[in-house]
Design an enzyme around this catalytic site. Structure first.
Site, PDB file in Angstrom:
ATOM      1  N   HIS A   1      -4.530  16.230 -14.787  1.00  0.00           N
ATOM      2  CA  HIS A   1      -3.812  15.112 -15.409  1.00  0.00           C
ATOM      3  C   HIS A   1      -2.732  15.613 -16.364  1.00  0.00           C
ATOM      4  O   HIS A   1      -3.031  16.082 -17.465  1.00  0.00           O
ATOM      5  CB  HIS A   1      -4.833  14.224 -16.137  1.00  0.00           C
ATOM      6  CG  HIS A   1      -4.220  13.029 -16.785  1.00  0.00           C
ATOM      7  ND1 HIS A   1      -4.750  12.436 -17.903  1.00  0.00           N
ATOM      8  CD2 HIS A   1      -3.112  12.315 -16.476  1.00  0.00           C
ATOM      9  CE1 HIS A   1      -3.989  11.414 -18.252  1.00  0.00           C
ATOM     10  NE2 HIS A   1      -2.990  11.325 -17.404  1.00  0.00           N
TER      11      HIS A   1
ATOM     12  N   SER B   1      -4.433   8.902 -13.923  1.00  0.00           N
ATOM     13  CA  SER B   1      -4.683   8.850 -15.360  1.00  0.00           C
ATOM     14  C   SER B   1      -5.997   8.164 -15.684  1.00  0.00           C
ATOM     15  O   SER B   1      -6.472   8.275 -16.812  1.00  0.00           O
ATOM     16  CB  SER B   1      -3.542   8.177 -16.118  1.00  0.00           C
ATOM     17  OG  SER B   1      -2.755   7.410 -15.298  1.00  0.00           O
TER      18      SER B   1
ATOM     19  N   GLU C   1      -5.278  17.615 -18.709  1.00  0.00           N
ATOM     20  CA  GLU C   1      -6.730  17.480 -18.596  1.00  0.00           C
ATOM     21  C   GLU C   1      -7.112  17.968 -17.203  1.00  0.00           C
ATOM     22  O   GLU C   1      -6.483  17.576 -16.215  1.00  0.00           O
ATOM     23  CB  GLU C   1      -7.146  16.011 -18.756  1.00  0.00           C
ATOM     24  CG  GLU C   1      -6.983  15.492 -20.181  1.00  0.00           C
ATOM     25  CD  GLU C   1      -7.346  14.012 -20.318  1.00  0.00           C
ATOM     26  OE1 GLU C   1      -7.986  13.652 -21.310  1.00  0.00           O
ATOM     27  OE2 GLU C   1      -6.977  13.215 -19.428  1.00  0.00           O
TER      28      GLU C   1
ATOM     29  N   ASN D   1      -6.690   9.087 -22.456  1.00  0.00           N
ATOM     30  CA  ASN D   1      -6.323   7.693 -22.215  1.00  0.00           C
ATOM     31  C   ASN D   1      -7.404   6.720 -22.675  1.00  0.00           C
ATOM     32  O   ASN D   1      -7.117   5.613 -23.093  1.00  0.00           O
ATOM     33  CB  ASN D   1      -6.007   7.467 -20.740  1.00  0.00           C
ATOM     34  CG  ASN D   1      -4.627   8.004 -20.403  1.00  0.00           C
ATOM     35  OD1 ASN D   1      -3.820   8.244 -21.307  1.00  0.00           O
ATOM     36  ND2 ASN D   1      -4.351   8.228 -19.142  1.00  0.00           N
TER      37      ASN D   1
HETATM   38  P1  NAD Z   1       5.832   6.095 -10.149  1.00  0.00           P
HETATM   39  O1  NAD Z   1       5.679   4.681  -9.756  1.00  0.00           O
HETATM   40  O2  NAD Z   1       6.999   6.515 -10.951  1.00  0.00           O
HETATM   41  O3  NAD Z   1       5.825   7.007  -8.833  1.00  0.00           O
HETATM   42  C1  NAD Z   1       4.926   6.865  -7.774  1.00  0.00           C
HETATM   43  C2  NAD Z   1       5.614   7.339  -6.521  1.00  0.00           C
HETATM   44  O4  NAD Z   1       4.661   7.437  -5.493  1.00  0.00           O
HETATM   45  C3  NAD Z   1       6.702   6.385  -6.040  1.00  0.00           C
HETATM   46  O5  NAD Z   1       7.912   7.099  -5.857  1.00  0.00           O
HETATM   47  C4  NAD Z   1       6.152   5.884  -4.713  1.00  0.00           C
HETATM   48  O6  NAD Z   1       7.178   5.646  -3.750  1.00  0.00           O
HETATM   49  C5  NAD Z   1       5.290   7.042  -4.308  1.00  0.00           C
HETATM   50  N1  NAD Z   1       4.274   6.714  -3.308  1.00  0.00           N
HETATM   51  C6  NAD Z   1       3.535   5.587  -3.201  1.00  0.00           C
HETATM   52  N2  NAD Z   1       2.721   5.697  -2.130  1.00  0.00           N
HETATM   53  C7  NAD Z   1       2.952   6.908  -1.580  1.00  0.00           C
HETATM   54  C8  NAD Z   1       2.426   7.583  -0.433  1.00  0.00           C
HETATM   55  N3  NAD Z   1       1.496   7.018   0.329  1.00  0.00           N
HETATM   56  N4  NAD Z   1       2.917   8.805  -0.143  1.00  0.00           N
HETATM   57  C9  NAD Z   1       3.874   9.372  -0.904  1.00  0.00           C
HETATM   58  N5  NAD Z   1       4.397   8.779  -1.977  1.00  0.00           N
HETATM   59  C10 NAD Z   1       3.942   7.552  -2.325  1.00  0.00           C
HETATM   60  O7  NAD Z   1       4.464   6.484 -10.867  1.00  0.00           O
HETATM   61  P2  NAD Z   1       4.193   7.638 -11.935  1.00  0.00           P
HETATM   62  O8  NAD Z   1       4.377   7.086 -13.284  1.00  0.00           O
HETATM   63  O9  NAD Z   1       4.910   8.873 -11.517  1.00  0.00           O
HETATM   64  O10 NAD Z   1       2.623   7.846 -11.747  1.00  0.00           O
HETATM   65  C11 NAD Z   1       2.085   8.590 -10.669  1.00  0.00           C
HETATM   66  C12 NAD Z   1       0.647   8.937 -10.986  1.00  0.00           C
HETATM   67  O11 NAD Z   1       0.593   9.678 -12.190  1.00  0.00           O
HETATM   68  C13 NAD Z   1      -0.256   7.734 -11.207  1.00  0.00           C
HETATM   69  O12 NAD Z   1      -1.541   8.041 -10.722  1.00  0.00           O
HETATM   70  C14 NAD Z   1      -0.280   7.588 -12.726  1.00  0.00           C
HETATM   71  O13 NAD Z   1      -1.450   6.961 -13.189  1.00  0.00           O
HETATM   72  C15 NAD Z   1      -0.251   9.031 -13.133  1.00  0.00           C
HETATM   73  N6  NAD Z   1       0.279   9.279 -14.480  1.00  0.00           N
HETATM   74  C16 NAD Z   1       1.328   8.561 -14.984  1.00  0.00           C
HETATM   75  C17 NAD Z   1       1.792   8.828 -16.259  1.00  0.00           C
HETATM   76  C18 NAD Z   1       2.970   8.059 -16.848  1.00  0.00           C
HETATM   77  O14 NAD Z   1       3.200   8.132 -18.070  1.00  0.00           O
HETATM   78  N7  NAD Z   1       3.728   7.351 -16.062  1.00  0.00           N
HETATM   79  C19 NAD Z   1       1.204   9.843 -17.027  1.00  0.00           C
HETATM   80  C20 NAD Z   1       0.152  10.569 -16.470  1.00  0.00           C
HETATM   81  C21 NAD Z   1      -0.307  10.283 -15.197  1.00  0.00           C
END
Ligand code: NAD
Length: 714
Positions: A454, A433, A466, A504
């Site tokens: 994104h 993000s 995005e 963002n």
């Molecule tokens: P989350 O913490 O819910 O999930 C992340 C997952 O990645 C976890 O299950 C973790 O175990 C796993 N992980 C960590 N290291 C890993 C690896 N080496 N190999 C495989 N899996 C691994 O996080 P999220 O909210 O799903 O966010 C994930 C990405 O999406 C981030 O980059 C975040 O910035 C982006 N994002 C989040 C949102 C939101 O609202 N939460 C919105 C858009 C984008």
């Protein structure tokens, strides 16, 4: 027989048995639309029909597989200058359809796919409606989503056919229904397999000519409530209360006017009822709300069309891999599975992957509850996702979407591991993000295959993505990301690689200002209320709790290091809250307190942690001004910096990515509506009172000097 020599998208033919077939087939287009030329031709054909006595029946069909008629071309709507022209336009359409409805010759409509708006109203004007059993069949009246009401007789004929309650439900919500529901509520007479549609319709025309007494009796029974005035008033007032709870009449008048039009179907005969309908269309078309909704609709269409026509050939995604089975990864995997794409979903260990699978199961159950899938289909589609904790299956993916934690080193490591396994032509997309794609791909073997894609939370409901090319990303990788996003039903907006990208970044400036207000003593609920009044679906503090204060703190840190003082210092405030376990909705407390994810009050500790002084009241307009102007000023800075190509892209992104009120059309439509010089003045005053962060963007000052606007007036 007549072909379509003028290319207006409608052919007609009379066969030896005296059946007139009207075939919609818009040239060079996957969809059929009604425009002035089609309506005029239809009118001429029906007028000629009235003078003939050798025609026994009319069939209305589409030549496009899986598609019937998507309704009026919005370009026609956009071209209407004023209330008079709009009401006249509706009146003309009504007259054409009335010719069909009042013809002594029976007619049948063959709905073999999407049938919306004017298309559905044309179906209502036919004597019979048949639809096929293919999954593409959807029927709906989405006019409220463009800020208007159905204007070609829909508000008058629909209640006469399916009754009061169901008409109100369909037209107020604008939702589309499938074949089985359409049959159940009496909107269509029969469902038959596509190859038999025509034969069955001919049989109906030959046998009955008109709906029989039994059909009419069934309609009357279906609409007992509508026919008994006190019951009718009760139902309408109940629906009105639901509308009031969701929409302010000044912001979204259309749902209220639907009630008025449908009530007229009961208190007036058809003709004066049609007059009421066309008058309401005339009132609504020139409103700011409808103008903005139409511009946004056209902008989304244009963005999708541009994405489909990029120079480079996209890679077809036959298999997808998703790395990271958290909130976003599992959401993306489920969305792809719902489109029948086989997905390999990977996480670090059994617990994490189980959590992801559980999250998906809840997502499927929720989608079934909301009627989006039959339980049987949900179970079949769920099997498209195969979980893994090693890298098995990843090598065959055409596209890998990374959705691991927001940490540059972890993302780079994941990319390195994935690159060793996947084919040279596969594309690697990061769902980051905030982190620049250039940095994620800095050590990549094939940086030209690395792109940002994104998605927003919740993945299945947010319409925006995005697409972010890094400096070395190939056009083919960008095309793959854009086309796959479209395949998933999203609107892709192309954004320059820079911290926080577009949405963002703007959001963070806005949330920062909310935190500053709290720091000055303004109440959490007062700030949120002010922004809900402005039209945001949730206020900034409610939003921060939903996103998660831990997640936000990372995003804030990235932006603070990129933009310095201007971006504020919310990272430390959010960090202090997060360290105390105040993560927002997911931990039961943040700025508000929650029980079972439902809000039960504000958290007084939050004010203390933020160091908020004694409570201070500010007028609602002052709160709104600071928050809204911080957002729109940053949008202008983004445009100036080339983060987006044009105002249209930012408006679509902010409305569909953050919930910026759609009736305001987005930040740039808002600036135009307020007047660029007025916005510059207000920003300058705020800058003098509160600091340089409000100094108007150079672009705004220049535009103000040159009396320019972002859009040509509409
Ligand atoms: P989350 O913490 O819910 O999930 C992340 C997952 O990645 C976890 O299950 C973790 O175990 C796993 N992980 C960590 N290291 C890993 C690896 N080496 N190999 C495989 N899996 C691994 O996080 P999220 O909210 O799903 O966010 C994930 C990405 O999406 C981030 O980059 C975040 O910035 C982006 N994002 C989040 C949102 C939101 O609202 N939460 C919105 C858009 C984008």
């Amino acid at each position: 027989m007549s072909g379509d020599p003028n290319g207006v998208g409608l052919r007609h033919e009379i066969d030896a048995d005296g059946i007139l077939t009207l075939t919609f087939d818009r040239p060079d287009s996957k969809v059929n639309l009604l425009d002035r030329a089609t309506l005029q031709l239809l009118d001429e054909i029906l007028e000629a029909l009235a003078r003939r006595d050798d025609v026994r029946g009319v069939l209305v069909e589409s030549a496009k597989p899986g598609h019937f008629l998507a309704g009026l071309d919005v370009a026609v709507l956009a071209s209407l200058k004023d209330a008079y022209e709009a009401a006249q336009g509706a009146r003309q359409g009504q007259e054409v359809f009335s010719r069909l409805a009042t013809s002594p010759v029976p007619s049948a409509c063959l709905i073999d796919g999407a049938c919306f708006g004017g298309g559905a109203e044309l179906a209502l004007a036919c004597t019979f409606r048949l639809c096929s059993d293919r999954p593409e069949v959807r029927i709906g009246f989405p006019e409220v989503r463009l800020g208007i009401v159905p204007g070609f007789g829909g508000t008058q004929r629909l209640p006469r056919l399916i009754g009061l309650k169901r008409s109100l439900d369909l037209v107020v919500s604008g939702r589309a229904i499938r074949a089985d529901e359409a049959r159940r509520i009496g909107l269509v007479d029969r469902i038959v397999p596509t190859p038999r549609l025509r034969r069955e319709a001919l049989a109906l025309l030959a046998a009955g000519a008109r709906p029989g007494a039994r059909d009419l009796g069934a309609r009357a029974v279906r609409d007992l409530i509508g026919r008994i005035a006190p019951l009718r008033r009760l139902v309408v007032s109940r629906v009105r209360r639901r509308v009031e709870a969701r929409y302010r009449p000044s912001d979204y008048p259309a749902p209220y006017r639907v009630l008025e039009a449908i009530e007229a179907a009961y208190s007036l005969p058809l003709e004066p009822g049609l007059d009421v309908e066309s008058r309401i269309v005339g009132d609504l078309v020139p409103t700011r709300t409808s103008r903005n909704l139409v511009v946004l609709f056209e902008a989304r269409g244009a963005l999708r069309a541009e994405s489909a026509e990029i120079g480079a050939a996209p890679r077809k995604v036959r298999k997808l891999a998703v790395v990271g089975a958290g909130l976003m990864g599992s959401g993306i995997a489920r969305l792809a599975a719902s489109r029948e794409v086989p997905v390999r979903m990977k996480d670090v260990g059994p617990d994490a992957i189980l959590r992801g699978m559980r999250g998906m199961a809840e997502g499927w159950a929720d989608a079934v509850r909301r009627g989006r899938f039959e339980p049987r289909d949900a179970a079949r589609l769920a099997a498209f996702v195969a979980p893994t904790i090693d890298d098995s299956g990843i090598s065959r993916a055409d596209l890998v979407i990374e959705a691991v934690v927001e940490d540059l080193a972890v993302k780079q490591q994941v990319l390195a591991t994935v690159e060793e396994r996947i084919s040279e032509r596969a594309v690697f997309a990061s769902n980051t993000s905030t982190l620049p794609i250039e940095e994620i791909g800095a050590r990549a073997l094939r940086p030209e295959r690395v792109v940002g894609l994104h998605f927003f939370h919740p993945v299945d409901r947010m319409p925006l993505v995005e697409v972010i090319p890094g400096p070395r990303t190939s056009p083919e990788a960008v095309a793959t990301a854009r086309c796959f996003a479209m395949f998933l039903g999203k609107t892709p907006v192309l954004v320059r690689d820079s911290p926080g990208f577009l949405v963002n970044r703007i959001l963070l400036f806005y949330l920062n200002e909310a935190l500053r207000l709290l720091g000055e003593g303004v109440g959490i609920d007062a700030v949120d209320r002010a922004m809900k009044e402005f039209g945001m679906p949730v206020g900034p503090f409610g939003l921060m709790d939903e996103i998660g204060l831990d997640t936000l703190r990372h995003a804030a840190a990235v932006l603070e290091s990129a933009f310095g003082k201007r971006a504020g210092s919310s990272g430390s405030v959010l960090g202090a809250l997060a360290e105390q376990g105040r993560l927002g909705v997911k931990s039961g407390r943040g700025f508000y307190r929650y029980r079972d994810r439902r809000r039960i009050g504000t958290d007084s500790h939050a004010r203390r942690i933020v160091g908020s002084p004694p409570r201070r009241e500010l007028p609602l307009e002052t709160v709104q001004e600071r928050l809204v102007l911080s957002m729109v000023n940053e949008a202008a800075v983004c445009l100036e910096d080339g983060v987006v190509r044009e105002p249209r892209d930012a408006d679509v992104a902010m409305v569909f990515g953050t919930g910026f009120p759609s009736f305001r059309g987005g930040p740039f439509r808002y600036i135009d509506a307020e007047g660029v010089p007025a916005v510059v003045d207000r920003l300058s005053r705020l800058a003098d009172a509160h600091g340089e962060r409000f100094r108007p963007a150079a672009l705004l000052r220049e535009m103000s000097r040159e009396s320019r606007t972002f859009y040509r007036e509409r």
